[in-house]
Design a protein around this motif. Structure first.
Motif, PDB file in Angstrom:
ATOM      1  N   GLN A   3       0.845  -1.180   0.000  1.00 60.99           N
ATOM      2  CA  GLN A   3       0.000   0.000   0.000  1.00 60.99           C
ATOM      3  C   GLN A   3       0.890   1.244   0.000  1.00 60.99           C
ATOM      4  OE1 GLN A   3      -2.609   0.270   3.350  1.00 60.99           O
ATOM      5  NE2 GLN A   3      -3.434   2.262   2.756  1.00 60.99           N
ATOM      6  N   VAL A   4       0.681   2.098  -0.977  1.00 62.91           N
ATOM      7  CA  VAL A   4       1.485   3.308  -1.093  1.00 62.91           C
ATOM      8  C   VAL A   4       0.929   4.384  -0.167  1.00 62.91           C
ATOM      9  CG1 VAL A   4       2.235   5.143  -2.636  1.00 62.91           C
ATOM     10  CG2 VAL A   4       2.126   2.785  -3.466  1.00 62.91           C
ATOM     11  N   GLN A   5       1.821   5.023   0.555  1.00 68.61           N
ATOM     12  CA  GLN A   5       1.433   6.145   1.409  1.00 68.61           C
ATOM     13  C   GLN A   5       2.405   7.297   1.212  1.00 68.61           C
ATOM     14  OE1 GLN A   5       1.037   4.656   5.544  1.00 68.61           O
ATOM     15  NE2 GLN A   5      -1.033   5.465   5.448  1.00 68.61           N
ATOM     16  N   LEU A   6       1.862   8.486   1.119  1.00 67.65           N
ATOM     17  CA  LEU A   6       2.644   9.712   1.097  1.00 67.65           C
ATOM     18  C   LEU A   6       2.152  10.570   2.255  1.00 67.65           C
ATOM     19  CD1 LEU A   6       2.529  10.589  -2.726  1.00 67.65           C
ATOM     20  CD2 LEU A   6       4.281   9.304  -1.513  1.00 67.65           C
ATOM     21  N   VAL A   7       3.068  10.956   3.131  1.00 62.58           N
ATOM     22  CA  VAL A   7       2.684  11.723   4.308  1.00 62.58           C
ATOM     23  C   VAL A   7       3.466  13.021   4.343  1.00 62.58           C
ATOM     24  CG1 VAL A   7       2.531  11.744   6.806  1.00 62.58           C
ATOM     25  CG2 VAL A   7       2.174   9.595   5.562  1.00 62.58           C
ATOM     26  N   GLU A   8       2.731  14.119   4.192  1.00 64.57           N
ATOM     27  CA  GLU A   8       3.350  15.443   4.211  1.00 64.57           C
ATOM     28  C   GLU A   8       3.395  15.981   5.639  1.00 64.57           C
ATOM     29  OE1 GLU A   8       0.614  15.496   0.431  1.00 64.57           O
ATOM     30  OE2 GLU A   8       0.492  14.793   2.508  1.00 64.57           O
ATOM     31  N   SER A   9       4.371  16.829   5.879  1.00 65.65           N
ATOM     32  CA  SER A   9       4.482  17.525   7.156  1.00 65.65           C
ATOM     33  C   SER A   9       5.245  18.820   6.941  1.00 65.65           C
ATOM     34  CB  SER A   9       5.185  16.649   8.199  1.00 65.65           C
ATOM     35  OG  SER A   9       6.508  16.370   7.793  1.00 65.65           O
ATOM     36  N   THR A  19       9.093  10.143 -10.122  1.00 64.87           N
ATOM     37  CA  THR A  19       9.138  11.592 -10.160  1.00 64.87           C
ATOM     38  C   THR A  19       8.248  12.109  -9.033  1.00 64.87           C
ATOM     39  OG1 THR A  19       9.580  11.802 -12.528  1.00 64.87           O
ATOM     40  CG2 THR A  19       8.438  13.633 -11.474  1.00 64.87           C
ATOM     41  N   MET A  20       8.779  13.018  -8.241  1.00 70.10           N
ATOM     42  CA  MET A  20       8.048  13.573  -7.104  1.00 70.10           C
ATOM     43  C   MET A  20       7.731  15.036  -7.368  1.00 70.10           C
ATOM     44  SD  MET A  20       7.806  10.940  -5.226  1.00 70.10           S
ATOM     45  CE  MET A  20       7.035  11.749  -3.812  1.00 70.10           C
ATOM     46  N   PHE A  37       0.251   8.786  -7.193  1.00 67.85           N
ATOM     47  CA  PHE A  37      -0.224   8.698  -5.823  1.00 67.85           C
ATOM     48  C   PHE A  37      -0.122  10.062  -5.171  1.00 67.85           C
ATOM     49  CE2 PHE A  37      -0.289   4.147  -6.037  1.00 67.85           C
ATOM     50  CZ  PHE A  37       0.796   3.788  -6.828  1.00 67.85           C
ATOM     51  N   TRP A  38      -1.094  10.362  -4.322  1.00 65.84           N
ATOM     52  CA  TRP A  38      -1.146  11.670  -3.668  1.00 65.84           C
ATOM     53  C   TRP A  38      -1.154  11.529  -2.155  1.00 65.84           C
ATOM     54  CZ3 TRP A  38      -1.337  16.382  -6.192  1.00 65.84           C
ATOM     55  CH2 TRP A  38      -1.564  16.349  -7.574  1.00 65.84           C
ATOM     56  N   GLY A  39      -0.568  12.513  -1.503  1.00 66.54           N
ATOM     57  CA  GLY A  39      -0.686  12.610  -0.068  1.00 66.54           C
ATOM     58  C   GLY A  39      -1.948  13.365   0.306  1.00 66.54           C
ATOM     59  N   GLN A  40      -2.159  13.509   1.607  1.00 65.66           N
ATOM     60  CA  GLN A  40      -3.370  14.164   2.118  1.00 65.66           C
ATOM     61  C   GLN A  40      -3.233  15.675   2.204  1.00 65.66           C
ATOM     62  OE1 GLN A  40      -6.412  12.563   2.775  1.00 65.66           O
ATOM     63  NE2 GLN A  40      -5.267  11.053   1.597  1.00 65.66           N
ATOM     64  N   ALA A  55       3.487  11.393  -6.265  1.00 66.12           N
ATOM     65  CA  ALA A  55       4.490  10.483  -6.831  1.00 66.12           C
ATOM     66  C   ALA A  55       3.958   9.952  -8.161  1.00 66.12           C
ATOM     67  CB  ALA A  55       4.760   9.326  -5.878  1.00 66.12           C
ATOM     68  N   GLU A  56       4.792  10.010  -9.202  1.00 60.68           N
ATOM     69  CA  GLU A  56       4.420   9.500 -10.528  1.00 60.68           C
ATOM     70  C   GLU A  56       5.441   8.459 -10.953  1.00 60.68           C
ATOM     71  OE1 GLU A  56       3.166  12.808 -13.417  1.00 60.68           O
ATOM     72  OE2 GLU A  56       4.372  13.841 -11.913  1.00 60.68           O
ATOM     73  N   GLY A  57       4.918   7.336 -11.408  1.00 61.20           N
ATOM     74  CA  GLY A  57       5.820   6.307 -11.873  1.00 61.20           C
ATOM     75  C   GLY A  57       5.120   5.362 -12.821  1.00 61.20           C
ATOM     76  N   ILE A  58       5.856   4.367 -13.275  1.00 58.90           N
ATOM     77  CA  ILE A  58       5.302   3.364 -14.181  1.00 58.90           C
ATOM     78  C   ILE A  58       5.508   1.991 -13.563  1.00 58.90           C
ATOM     79  CG2 ILE A  58       5.484   2.303 -16.462  1.00 58.90           C
ATOM     80  CD1 ILE A  58       6.369   5.023 -17.534  1.00 58.90           C
TER      81      ILE A  58
END
Length: 120
Positions: free
Chosen positions: A1-7, A33-34, A109-112, A98-101
């Motif tokens: 499961q992909v997670q992106l967590v911003e702070s 690519t981020m 995928f996007w963070g909150q 995050a962008e990838g193949i």
């Protein structure tokens, strides 16, 4: 499961600085690519800055050039956004993408998001 967590968001006065962080998990970070996007109330989400896998290329929105630096640490699965000389118009929710193949199929995928408020 992909997670992106911003702070790193918060309230800052005009002219101040903030550094946003986005920690990714569940993906091979170096291959992605981020990017940082932002969305102000009543406005569309817009690209702020991007950095390719390996950090070879960066791009910035004209509105932030010279004030913002995007960087990444692949060992920490983290992308950063250093923002200086902040303006009231930088107020927005900032999102990491995050962008990838994967097996020939593009994914993103996007963070909150993290709120940045620039106000005196």
């Amino acid at each position: 499961q992909v997670q992106l967590v911003e702070s790193g968001g918060g309230l800052v006065q005009p002219g101040g600085s903030l550094r946003l962080s986005c920690v990714a998990s569940g993906l091979t970070f170096r291959n992605y690519t981020m990017s940082w996007y932002r969305q102000a109330p009543g406005k569309e989400r817009e690209l702020v800055a991007g950095i390719t896998g390996g950090g070879g290329r960066t791009n910035y929105a004209d509105s932030v050039k010279g004030r913002v630096t995007i960087s990444r640490d692949d060992a920490k699965n983290t992308v950063y956004l250093q923002m200086n000389s902040l303006k009231v118009e930088d107020t927005a929710v900032y999102f990491c993408k995050a962008e990838g193949i994967i097996i020939g199929v593009p994914f993103e995928f996007w963070g909150q998001g993290t709120q940045v408020t620039v106000s005196s």
